[in-house]
Design an enzyme around this catalytic site. Structure first.
Site, PDB file in Angstrom:
ATOM      1  CG  ASN A   9      -1.816   1.140   1.335  1.00  0.00           C
ATOM      2  OD1 ASN A   9      -1.760   2.057   0.517  1.00  0.00           O
ATOM      3  ND2 ASN A   9      -2.676   1.135   2.338  1.00  0.00           N
ATOM      4  NE  ARG A  84      -6.151   1.461   0.103  1.00  0.00           N
ATOM      5  CZ  ARG A  84      -6.141   2.633   0.724  1.00  0.00           C
ATOM      6  NH1 ARG A  84      -5.032   3.117   1.223  1.00  0.00           N
ATOM      7  NH2 ARG A  84      -7.247   3.325   0.840  1.00  0.00           N
ATOM      8  CG  HIS A 173     -13.019   3.085   3.671  1.00  0.00           C
ATOM      9  ND1 HIS A 173     -13.730   4.034   4.371  1.00  0.00           N
ATOM     10  CD2 HIS A 173     -11.718   3.370   3.884  1.00  0.00           C
ATOM     11  CE1 HIS A 173     -12.901   4.849   4.981  1.00  0.00           C
ATOM     12  NE2 HIS A 173     -11.667   4.467   4.687  1.00  0.00           N
ATOM     13  NE  ARG A 232     -10.215  12.039   4.850  1.00  0.00           N
ATOM     14  CZ  ARG A 232     -10.209  10.762   4.466  1.00  0.00           C
ATOM     15  NH1 ARG A 232     -11.188  10.280   3.731  1.00  0.00           N
ATOM     16  NH2 ARG A 232      -9.223   9.969   4.806  1.00  0.00           N
ATOM     17  CD  GLU A 375      -8.780  -1.337   4.746  1.00  0.00           C
ATOM     18  OE1 GLU A 375      -8.288  -0.968   5.832  1.00  0.00           O
ATOM     19  OE2 GLU A 375      -9.167  -0.548   3.874  1.00  0.00           O
TER      20      GLU A 375
END
Ligand code: AMP
Length: 392
Positions: A9, A84, A173, A232, A375
């Site tokens: 990733n 990823r 996601h 965020r 993940e």
């Protein structure tokens, strides 16, 4: 024979890696190279005995960091590399074997994810140079949401913006929502159930999953839409940007920075984006911390209620991500806001389900699950599946 997949990733200044064996009983090797491009890059991780290590990488770039990672794999050469990739646009609906044409297509979607895809591509190029003989597979955050129907993915904007510029909701996601919903299917015995999944970490999103397919999700064109997150803002009035520009003279860069890095739990509390610290501050009477937690939980509950419209039947809720897995308080507040869903929380089991444990936390009614996300494991699984299909 080694059957592990190396999951990579890659960010603009970091590389997260995990060597994931097929047999879950075998240890994973994992770690993080960070501050790449600076003069004090570092590599830290865990070896097969569970011991942690940390080493200086000097002024390493991505290729040098990958070489150092290779040196930490204890001689276990992977069978494939799973990458990823944040944005797969409309082209990539599933994990895809990488070749030059696929790299060119990922480059083309970079306009949709200017912060993420170019960094992912840097890692991809370095890994291909380093492992020219290993198959490499791209696993996209957006792919799981390519099953959204048009009513969920189209914005009510002029058609040409979608047709000519790909402006629509994509969702993110995806590997996490895919993993926890499949796990909920398996754990509940309801193969193909209707689930609302809440990935609550530093980034947060919800998803409505029916028979293993995503039917709606809270993030949109970018990962800024939807829930209140660590830093965020999530949803704001689309008129906000024009207002800040006209009334305060803010540039688009400043607006972007504030909405992405200075808002959410951090902006509301004026204190931190970390829920552990917010919970402690709330207990000591900090009003900003209490407000931040309230607004956060309400935004998650409101999103779950909205997404329930996408499902023919609701079997239960799944919590995951650093906050979803570890904060009984947040889970309880969210569930308390959804009395009409027929949810009954088992408070004792809820308070005991933390630190990476799977647990069913309801006391009857619709099912409530805490499922630690994986993940890396999901990327490794999809990489393996893709290779098996290609070989067949
Ligand atoms: P993630 O992005 O999934 O790694 O989640 C990171 C976030 O999880 C942190 O910023 C914290 O807000 C939250 N978190 C981690 N551990 C705990 C905990 N024990 N209690 C509450 N929140 C936690």
């Amino acid at each position: 024979m080694e059957t592990s997949v190396l999951v990579i990733n890659c960010g603009s200044s970091s590389i997260k890696y995990a060597l994931v064996p097929k047999d879950p009983a075998r240890p994973r090797l994992s770690g993080l190279a960070e501050r790449l491009g600076s003069s004090n890059a570092r590599l830290k991780g865990t070896d097969s005995n569970g011991e942690t290590f940390e080493q200086s990488l000097g002024a390493a770039d991505h290729t040098e960091a990958l070489e150092a990672i290779l040196g930490r794999l204890e001689g276990r050469l992977p069978v494939a590399v799973g990458h990823r990739i944040v944005h797969g646009g409309e082209r990539f609906t599933r994990a895809t074997l990488i070749d030059d044409e696929v790299v060119a297509a990922i480059e083309q979607t970079a306009t949709l994810a200017p912060l993420h895809n170019p960094a992912n591509l840097t890692g991809l190029a370095a890994t291909r140079r380093l492992f020219p003989d290993l198959p490499q597979v791209a696993v996209f955050d957006t792919a799981f949401h390519q099953s959204l129907p048009p009513r969920a993915y189209r914005y009510a904007l002029p058609e040409a913006l979608y047709r000519d510029h790909g402006i629509r909701r994509y969702g993110f996601h995806g590997t996490s929502h895919a993993y926890v919903s499949r796990r909920a299917d398996a754990l509940s015995g309801l193969e193909g159930g209707g689930w609302l999944t809440a990935h609550l970490g530093n980034g947060c999103s919800t998803c409505a999953v029916w028979k293993g397919q995503s039917l709606d999700t809270s993030m949109g064109l970018t990962p800024l839409e939807g829930l209140v997150m660590g830093t965020r803002s999530g949803d704001v009035d689309p008129g906000l940007h024009a207002h800040l520009s006209r009334q305060l003279g803010w540039t688009i860069e400043r607006i972007y920075e504030v909405l992405n890095r200075g808002s959410g739990l951090l902006g509301l509390s004026g204190l931190t984006n970390d829920v552990r610290e917010l919970e402690a501050a709330e207990a000591e009477g900090h009003p900003g911390a209490a407000l931040a937690i309230k607004v956060f939980c309400y935004s998650v509950a409101k999103s779950l209620a909205a997404l329930s419209c996408a499902l023919p039947r609701l079997d239960g809720l799944v919590f995951t991500g650093g906050i979803g897995e570890n904060s009984p308080l947040v889970r309880e507040q969210i569930i308390a806001l959804l009395p009409h869903f027929g949810l009954q929380l088992n408070r004792t089991v809820n308070s005991e389900t933390i630190r990476g444990q799977e647990g069913r936390i309801d006391a009857g009614g619709r099912q409530l699950w805490v499922i630690p996300t994986d993940e890396e494991g999901q990327i490794a699984t999809e990489t393996r599946q893709r290779l098996e299909e290609t070989a067949a």
